[in-house]
Scaffold this motif. Structure first.
Motif, PDB file in Angstrom:
ATOM      1  N   LEU A 162       0.844  -1.094   0.161  1.00  0.00           N
ATOM      2  CA  LEU A 162       0.108   0.034   0.006  1.00  0.00           C
ATOM      3  C   LEU A 162       0.890   1.263  -0.106  1.00  0.00           C
ATOM      4  N   GLN A 163       0.435   2.178  -0.738  1.00  0.00           N
ATOM      5  CA  GLN A 163       0.866   3.771  -0.730  1.00  0.00           C
ATOM      6  C   GLN A 163      -0.034   4.504   0.112  1.00  0.00           C
ATOM      7  N   LEU A 164       0.202   4.611   1.405  1.00  0.00           N
ATOM      8  CA  LEU A 164      -0.866   5.288   2.184  1.00  0.00           C
ATOM      9  C   LEU A 164      -0.682   6.626   2.344  1.00  0.00           C
ATOM     10  N   CYS A 165      -2.138   7.242   2.195  1.00  0.00           N
ATOM     11  CA  CYS A 165      -2.034   8.904   2.432  1.00  0.00           C
ATOM     12  C   CYS A 165      -3.343   9.116   3.131  1.00  0.00           C
ATOM     13  N   GLU A 166      -3.377  10.201   3.657  1.00  0.00           N
ATOM     14  CA  GLU A 166      -4.884  10.676   4.313  1.00  0.00           C
ATOM     15  C   GLU A 166      -5.879  11.089   3.155  1.00  0.00           C
ATOM     16  N   LEU A 167      -7.050  10.323   3.251  1.00  0.00           N
ATOM     17  CA  LEU A 167      -8.220  10.698   2.500  1.00  0.00           C
ATOM     18  C   LEU A 167      -9.332  11.005   3.066  1.00  0.00           C
ATOM     19  N   GLU A 168      -9.884  12.142   2.526  1.00  0.00           N
ATOM     20  CA  GLU A 168     -11.167  12.545   3.280  1.00  0.00           C
ATOM     21  C   GLU A 168     -12.179  11.874   2.394  1.00  0.00           C
ATOM     22  N   PRO A 224     -20.305  13.852  10.581  1.00  0.00           N
ATOM     23  CA  PRO A 224     -19.435  14.965   9.997  1.00  0.00           C
ATOM     24  C   PRO A 224     -18.548  14.321   9.078  1.00  0.00           C
ATOM     25  N   ARG A 225     -17.484  15.035   8.615  1.00  0.00           N
ATOM     26  CA  ARG A 225     -16.643  14.417   7.727  1.00  0.00           C
ATOM     27  C   ARG A 225     -15.584  13.699   8.152  1.00  0.00           C
ATOM     28  N   VAL A 226     -14.933  12.745   7.694  1.00  0.00           N
ATOM     29  CA  VAL A 226     -14.215  11.633   8.406  1.00  0.00           C
ATOM     30  C   VAL A 226     -12.903  11.308   7.421  1.00  0.00           C
ATOM     31  N   LYS A 227     -11.783  11.131   7.964  1.00  0.00           N
ATOM     32  CA  LYS A 227     -10.631  10.682   7.292  1.00  0.00           C
ATOM     33  C   LYS A 227     -10.302   9.355   7.663  1.00  0.00           C
ATOM     34  N   ILE A 228      -9.713   8.792   6.364  1.00  0.00           N
ATOM     35  CA  ILE A 228      -9.202   7.386   6.560  1.00  0.00           C
ATOM     36  C   ILE A 228      -7.518   7.579   6.115  1.00  0.00           C
ATOM     37  N   LEU A 229      -6.869   6.578   6.516  1.00  0.00           N
ATOM     38  CA  LEU A 229      -5.557   6.195   5.894  1.00  0.00           C
ATOM     39  C   LEU A 229      -5.398   5.049   5.110  1.00  0.00           C
ATOM     40  N   GLY A 230      -5.431   5.511   3.733  1.00  0.00           N
ATOM     41  CA  GLY A 230      -5.596   4.555   2.663  1.00  0.00           C
ATOM     42  C   GLY A 230      -4.741   4.499   1.450  1.00  0.00           C
ATOM     43  N   ASP A 231      -4.582   3.828   0.499  1.00  0.00           N
ATOM     44  CA  ASP A 231      -4.112   3.470  -0.763  1.00  0.00           C
ATOM     45  C   ASP A 231      -5.205   4.139  -1.899  1.00  0.00           C
ATOM     46  N   LYS A 232      -5.036   5.317  -2.423  1.00  0.00           N
ATOM     47  CA  LYS A 232      -6.150   6.039  -3.036  1.00  0.00           C
ATOM     48  C   LYS A 232      -6.552   5.093  -4.397  1.00  0.00           C
ATOM     49  N   ASP A 233      -5.393   4.548  -5.127  1.00  0.00           N
ATOM     50  CA  ASP A 233      -5.709   3.828  -6.281  1.00  0.00           C
ATOM     51  C   ASP A 233      -6.163   2.673  -6.119  1.00  0.00           C
ATOM     52  N   LYS A 234      -5.784   1.959  -5.092  1.00  0.00           N
ATOM     53  CA  LYS A 234      -6.309   0.448  -4.770  1.00  0.00           C
ATOM     54  C   LYS A 234      -7.719   0.509  -4.222  1.00  0.00           C
ATOM     55  N   SER A 260     -21.426   6.450  12.106  1.00  0.00           N
ATOM     56  CA  SER A 260     -22.080   6.102  13.682  1.00  0.00           C
ATOM     57  C   SER A 260     -21.028   5.563  14.666  1.00  0.00           C
ATOM     58  N   HIS A 261     -20.070   4.839  14.210  1.00  0.00           N
ATOM     59  CA  HIS A 261     -19.075   4.317  14.955  1.00  0.00           C
ATOM     60  C   HIS A 261     -17.922   5.535  15.272  1.00  0.00           C
ATOM     61  N   THR A 262     -17.118   5.179  16.259  1.00  0.00           N
ATOM     62  CA  THR A 262     -16.076   6.288  16.540  1.00  0.00           C
ATOM     63  C   THR A 262     -14.931   5.773  16.102  1.00  0.00           C
ATOM     64  N   ASP A 263     -14.649   4.467  16.024  1.00  0.00           N
ATOM     65  CA  ASP A 263     -13.498   4.177  15.377  1.00  0.00           C
ATOM     66  C   ASP A 263     -13.421   3.522  13.988  1.00  0.00           C
ATOM     67  N   LYS A 264     -14.562   3.491  13.436  1.00  0.00           N
ATOM     68  CA  LYS A 264     -14.495   2.980  11.837  1.00  0.00           C
ATOM     69  C   LYS A 264     -15.505   3.751  11.033  1.00  0.00           C
ATOM     70  N   VAL A 265     -15.334   3.529   9.937  1.00  0.00           N
ATOM     71  CA  VAL A 265     -16.144   4.372   8.887  1.00  0.00           C
ATOM     72  C   VAL A 265     -16.911   3.128   7.900  1.00  0.00           C
ATOM     73  N   PRO A 284     -10.800   1.580   9.252  1.00  0.00           N
ATOM     74  CA  PRO A 284     -10.506   2.390  10.464  1.00  0.00           C
ATOM     75  C   PRO A 284     -10.238   3.800  10.170  1.00  0.00           C
ATOM     76  N   VAL A 285     -10.817   4.570  10.869  1.00  0.00           N
ATOM     77  CA  VAL A 285     -10.784   6.074  10.874  1.00  0.00           C
ATOM     78  C   VAL A 285      -9.587   6.763  11.487  1.00  0.00           C
ATOM     79  N   ILE A 286      -9.045   7.952  11.137  1.00  0.00           N
ATOM     80  CA  ILE A 286      -8.010   8.718  11.830  1.00  0.00           C
ATOM     81  C   ILE A 286      -8.818   9.401  12.856  1.00  0.00           C
ATOM     82  N   LEU A 287      -8.273   9.064  14.235  1.00  0.00           N
ATOM     83  CA  LEU A 287      -9.254   9.555  15.308  1.00  0.00           C
ATOM     84  C   LEU A 287      -8.627  11.138  15.566  1.00  0.00           C
ATOM     85  N   GLN A 288      -9.495  11.925  15.697  1.00  0.00           N
ATOM     86  CA  GLN A 288      -8.897  13.614  15.541  1.00  0.00           C
ATOM     87  C   GLN A 288      -8.336  13.709  17.115  1.00  0.00           C
TER      88      GLN A 288
END
Length: 422
Positions: free
Chosen positions: A272-278, A308-318, A347-352, A418-422
């Protein structure tokens, strides 16, 4: 021998007999973990007998209430719990000292005695850490004066009772701790086994990947030559039947080429080539190209963004590859003009949960169980690797790919990440 000497001898004999009774009673007490009720009952009965009272109870006191743990008299079934406020026992707990009342009716300032009883002797149960955890309470129907010796006898039994109750509670806490520890060990063992299985699977896939890469390379080269030759013949003037055969050969060769590419993609370890994704922005961007797919042209894709808006750490292309495959499948499952819903659930705090829903034909549970298996497909021209590849990508993101289907709600494919916890 004088009468005075006879009385002294009699008193000495009575004292010796009483001490013998006390020793016998104490020796008969045999406490084992889990036998607390019987042990305390023997203490209550022993105290009543040794100091000559009508009724004795052993109580456990906490948070303003007393629970009768043992009684020298039958009290009936069920728990016996009373508020300490206004009771003689409450005074003992409050002061932490022994209390002897000759007649509670004449001295109501010490508290109320049970109905039908006058005299009272209360001894606190004190642990080794000097914490008062309960009482031994003795009641007599007639007024009586409790001697210093009476108090000492009950204090001796109170020490045994306090130790037994304290040890019992410590034992219960230890059992609870051991149970929690066992659950935690089982959980950690399961996690370790899952991690080991995942590692073995990764090693297996890596070996398959190396083998598949060699095989695909060996097949691809001659296949490319064959495709070039077949495409060359399209320039020739052929009969109608020859053109049909040529089109079929080109179609099958192209399908084989796609299959080889997907085999290579499935067997290859996910790097994976991970980056922050909204998530909302990612899907809005992806919708532009998805709506142009042939399968989606006559379908309406309804997107419900996350609030509200949520961010994840993921490989955009994959991840694009995953959702293109899922939405394409959803579009193929419905008729022209139907709606495919694409919803983001926060609705979950730790995942989308990113859900793609269609109201097409219901998928049976037997088929759902096989959908992630390589080369299993319900489509006539499907390779059966699309969902298997998607699951591998989602798993590499520490997520889950789930499918549910029923008559009332239709079919929903869910990607949990999993989401990026703020």
């Amino acid at each position: 021998m004088s009468k005075t000497s006879d009385n002294e001898m009699l008193l000495h004999k009575q004292t010796w007999q009483r001490e013998r009774q006390i020793i016998a009673r104490l020796s008969s007490l045999n406490y084992r973990t889990g036998e607390l009720g019987s042990y305390l009952h023997n203490i209550a009965c022993g105290v009543s007998e040794l100091i000559g009272v009508d009724w004795t109870v052993v109580t456990f006191c906490q948070e303003g209430f007393e629970t009768v743990l043992a009684s020298s008299l039958e009290m009936g079934e069920g728990e016996h719990i009373y508020a300490l406020h206004g009771l003689l026992t409450g005074t003992v707990i409050e002061t932490g000292h022994s209390l002897a009342v000759e007649d509670a009716q004449k001295h109501p300032e010490y508290g109320q005695a049970p109905e039908g009883y006058c005299a009272y002797l209360g001894i606190p149960l004190r642990t080794a850490e000097s914490e008062v955890i309960g009482t031994i309470c003795s009641f007599n129907q007639q007024p009586r004066n409790f001697t210093k010796e009476d108090i000492q006898i009950v204090e001796l039994f109170a020490e045994r009772a306090a130790t037994a109750i304290d040890n019992y509670h410590l034992y219960q806490q230890q059992c609870k701790f051991n149970h929690i520890l066992e659950i935690e060990v089982e959980k950690r063992t399961a996690e370790l086994q899952a991690a080991q299985a995942k590692l073995l699977e990764q090693e297996r896939l890596a070996a398959i990947g190396e083998f598949a890469a060699i095989i695909v390379h060996e097949i691809r080269n001659p296949l490319t030559t064959m495709l070039m030759g077949l495409k060359y013949f399209r320039k020739s003037i052929l009969t109608e039947s020859a053109q049909e055969r040529l089109a079929l050969a080109l179609s099958e060769a192209s399908r084989l080429e796609r299959l080889l590419s997907e085999i290579l993609l499935y067997a290859k370890p996910q790097v994976l080539q991970l980056c922050e994704l909204e998530v909302n922005e990612f899907i809005h961007e992806l919708l532009v190209c998805i709506r142009e797919m042939p399968e989606a042209l006559e379908r309406k894709i309804e997107f419900i963004p996350a609030l509200p808006r949520v961010k994840i750490l993921g490989d955009k292309d994959k991840l694009k590859q995953v959702f293109i495959n899922i939405v394409r499948n959803a579009c193929e499952a419905v008729s022209a003009g139907d709606i495919v819903k694409w919803e983001v659930d926060c609705s979950h705090t730790d995942k989308v949960c990113i859900n793609v829903h269609n109201g097409g034909e219901v998928i049976s549970s037997e088929v759902i169980a096989k959908l992630f298996q390589p080369f299993f497909s319900t489509k006539p021209c499907g390779t059966g690797l699309g969902l298997a590849i998607s699951k591998g990508i989602v798993n590499a993101h520490s997520g889950k790919l789930l499918i549910s289907s029923d008559l009332l709600t239709g079919t929903t494919v869910s990607v949990e990440l999993p989401v990026i916890l703020q």
